[in-house]
Design an enzyme around this catalytic site. Structure first.
Site, PDB file in Angstrom:
ATOM      1  N   ASN A   1     -26.641  -0.034 -17.936  1.00 28.28           N
ATOM      2  CA  ASN A   1     -26.515   1.386 -17.608  1.00 28.28           C
ATOM      3  C   ASN A   1     -25.275   1.540 -16.734  1.00 28.28           C
ATOM      4  O   ASN A   1     -25.299   1.177 -15.567  1.00 28.28           O
ATOM      5  CB  ASN A   1     -27.779   1.849 -16.856  1.00 28.28           C
ATOM      6  CG  ASN A   1     -27.660   3.292 -16.372  1.00 28.28           C
ATOM      7  OD1 ASN A   1     -26.726   4.005 -16.731  1.00 28.28           O
ATOM      8  ND2 ASN A   1     -28.625   3.721 -15.560  1.00 28.28           N
TER       9      ASN A   1
ATOM     10  N   LYS B   1     -23.956   4.177 -15.671  1.00 30.81           N
ATOM     11  CA  LYS B   1     -24.016   5.372 -14.811  1.00 30.81           C
ATOM     12  C   LYS B   1     -22.685   6.135 -14.913  1.00 30.81           C
ATOM     13  O   LYS B   1     -22.078   6.131 -15.996  1.00 30.81           O
ATOM     14  CB  LYS B   1     -24.378   4.975 -13.378  1.00 30.81           C
ATOM     15  CG  LYS B   1     -25.641   4.091 -13.348  1.00 30.81           C
ATOM     16  CD  LYS B   1     -26.244   3.905 -12.006  1.00 30.81           C
ATOM     17  CE  LYS B   1     -27.490   3.031 -12.123  1.00 30.81           C
ATOM     18  NZ  LYS B   1     -28.175   2.843 -10.852  1.00 30.81           N
TER      19      LYS B   1
ATOM     20  N   HIS C   1     -34.405   8.521 -15.637  1.00 28.82           N
ATOM     21  CA  HIS C   1     -33.920   7.615 -14.587  1.00 28.82           C
ATOM     22  C   HIS C   1     -34.194   8.263 -13.225  1.00 28.82           C
ATOM     23  O   HIS C   1     -34.117   9.484 -13.083  1.00 28.82           O
ATOM     24  CB  HIS C   1     -32.421   7.356 -14.773  1.00 28.82           C
ATOM     25  CG  HIS C   1     -31.923   6.231 -13.934  1.00 28.82           C
ATOM     26  ND1 HIS C   1     -31.680   6.375 -12.584  1.00 28.82           N
ATOM     27  CD2 HIS C   1     -31.668   4.938 -14.233  1.00 28.82           C
ATOM     28  CE1 HIS C   1     -31.280   5.196 -12.107  1.00 28.82           C
ATOM     29  NE2 HIS C   1     -31.266   4.314 -13.082  1.00 28.82           N
TER      30      HIS C   1
ATOM     31  N   GLU D   1     -32.460   8.524 -10.707  1.00 22.25           N
ATOM     32  CA  GLU D   1     -31.359   9.342 -10.183  1.00 22.25           C
ATOM     33  C   GLU D   1     -31.393  10.742 -10.775  1.00 22.25           C
ATOM     34  O   GLU D   1     -31.033  11.716 -10.114  1.00 22.25           O
ATOM     35  CB  GLU D   1     -30.014   8.628 -10.466  1.00 22.25           C
ATOM     36  CG  GLU D   1     -29.860   7.395  -9.575  1.00 22.25           C
ATOM     37  CD  GLU D   1     -29.015   6.277 -10.152  1.00 22.25           C
ATOM     38  OE1 GLU D   1     -28.320   6.488 -11.170  1.00 22.25           O
ATOM     39  OE2 GLU D   1     -29.045   5.165  -9.577  1.00 22.25           O
TER      40      GLU D   1
ATOM     41  N   GLU E   1     -38.265   0.547 -12.802  1.00 25.61           N
ATOM     42  CA  GLU E   1     -37.166   0.464 -11.847  1.00 25.61           C
ATOM     43  C   GLU E   1     -37.640   0.952 -10.479  1.00 25.61           C
ATOM     44  O   GLU E   1     -37.614   2.167 -10.203  1.00 25.61           O
ATOM     45  CB  GLU E   1     -35.990   1.334 -12.311  1.00 25.61           C
ATOM     46  CG  GLU E   1     -35.378   0.897 -13.619  1.00 25.61           C
ATOM     47  CD  GLU E   1     -33.905   1.289 -13.725  1.00 25.61           C
ATOM     48  OE1 GLU E   1     -33.103   0.429 -14.067  1.00 25.61           O
ATOM     49  OE2 GLU E   1     -33.567   2.449 -13.424  1.00 25.61           O
TER      50      GLU E   1
ATOM     51  N   GLY F   1     -29.520  -0.531  -6.764  1.00 22.80           N
ATOM     52  CA  GLY F   1     -28.250  -0.498  -6.045  1.00 22.80           C
ATOM     53  C   GLY F   1     -28.320  -1.009  -4.618  1.00 22.80           C
ATOM     54  O   GLY F   1     -27.381  -0.818  -3.845  1.00 22.80           O
TER      55      GLY F   1
ATOM     56  N   SER G   1     -31.155  -4.045  -9.133  1.00 21.27           N
ATOM     57  CA  SER G   1     -30.430  -5.185  -8.554  1.00 21.27           C
ATOM     58  C   SER G   1     -30.582  -6.479  -9.354  1.00 21.27           C
ATOM     59  O   SER G   1     -30.653  -7.562  -8.776  1.00 21.27           O
ATOM     60  CB  SER G   1     -30.835  -5.392  -7.083  1.00 21.27           C
ATOM     61  OG  SER G   1     -30.428  -4.274  -6.304  1.00 21.27           O
TER      62      SER G   1
HETATM   63  P1  13P Z   1     -28.527  -1.703 -10.216  1.00 20.35           P
HETATM   64  O1  13P Z   1     -28.623  -2.849 -11.185  1.00 20.35           O
HETATM   65  O2  13P Z   1     -27.112  -1.392  -9.825  1.00 20.35           O
HETATM   66  O3  13P Z   1     -29.451  -1.872  -9.057  1.00 20.35           O
HETATM   67  O4  13P Z   1     -29.023  -0.384 -11.004  1.00 20.35           O
HETATM   68  C1  13P Z   1     -30.222  -0.434 -11.677  1.00 20.35           C
HETATM   69  C2  13P Z   1     -30.362   0.807 -12.478  1.00 20.35           C
HETATM   70  O5  13P Z   1     -30.537   1.877 -11.939  1.00 20.35           O
HETATM   71  C3  13P Z   1     -30.265   0.677 -13.941  1.00 20.35           C
HETATM   72  O6  13P Z   1     -30.674   1.841 -14.583  1.00 20.35           O
END
Ligand code: 13P
Length: 251
Positions: free
Chosen positions: A9, A11, A96, A98, A168, A174, A209
């Site tokens: 992903n 982002k 997601h 976010e 997640e 992150g 992560s």
């Molecule tokens: P990270 O791997 O940067 O923690 O992000 C995970 C994520 O949100 C994947 O959708």
């Protein structure tokens, strides 16, 4: 025998020209295909067409990061599942954390997006996960069960067999603090158990992560069917290392 899904992903990273350079490197250095390892990249909308052309003769599948639930119409700034299907998108992340946080996406709204994707034969990668506070107060299982059942209740009567779930935990995204394999597996088993009451069994990816270093310990767990990777998917080297790890585990 299990299939592992390795999904990146991106982002809101990489312009189309940056994506093109990145994909050249990724394709050039990627391990040979394995028929039980599905590799998916999810660039931002603007880079999808560029990446779609680059992956034409590769084993990489194209994913998007979101879609609108309507097929077309007066929805300024939105992109429909029909449009994604038209350029070769095969997977799409929905719900997601976010987007739940920044765009107030709810479990019922997410169900509508899933329905739109299923109608276009795009496999939804449906994200669920608890906050740090929910984990610390012992609410993790309840929170996950509520997210899963609220959406699945809206999907009654639909063929959900092509869905993928991504667990997640929000506190792991992150932060560099991945869930331990035990923590992840415990929630994955809980999700498997929850969806069994709907008579479905879906692959469950772990996200939060994931790195080249911790991928093996997570992916080797029975209840973990792949990884949804953010930061580590932005480096061809670490993404390919994770793919190699997956291959070694399913051989
Ligand atoms: P990270 O791997 O940067 O923690 O992000 C995970 C994520 O949100 C994947 O959708």
């Amino acid at each position: 025998m299990k299939t592992l899904y390795i999904a990146g992903n991106w982002k809101m990273n990489m312009s189309p020209s940056q994506a093109e350079i990145f994909m050249q490197e990724l394709i050039a250095t990627m391990p040979a295909a394995h028929d039980r390892c599905e590799v998916i990249v999810c660039p931002p909308y603007l880079a999808l067409s560029t990446v779609a052309k680059q992956i034409e003769n590769t084993r990489i599948m194209l994913g998007a990061q979101n879609c609108h639930e309507q097929e077309k119409g007066a929805y300024t700034g939105e992109i429909s599942a029909a449009m994604l299907a038209d350029i070769g998108v095969k997977y799409c992340i929905v719900g997601h954390s976010e987007r739940r946080r920044d765009f107030q996406e709810t479990d019922t709204h997410i169900a509508k997006k899933i329905m739109a994707l299923l109608a276009k034969n795009i496999r939804p990668i449906w994200c669920v996960g608890e906050t740090l506070e929910e984990r610390q107060t012992g609410m993790t299982f309840e929170r996950i069960r509520s997210q899963v059942t609220t959406t699945l209740d809206c999907l009654k009567g639909q063929d959900c067999s092509s869905l993928l779930i991504a667990y997640e935990p929000i506190w792991a995204i992150g932060t560099g603090l991945a869930a331990t394999p035990e923590q992840a597996e415990e929630v994955h088993s809980h999700i498997h158990h929850t969806i069994a009451s709907y008579s479905i069994d879906l692959p469950i990816l772990y996200g939060g992560s994931v790195t080249a270093e911790n991928a093996e310990s997570l992916l080797s767990r029975e209840a973990i069917n792949g990884a949804l990777i953010g930061g580590a998917a932005l480096s061809a080297q670490s993404f390919n290392t994770i793919i190699n790890t997956a291959h070694s585990l399913i051989n």
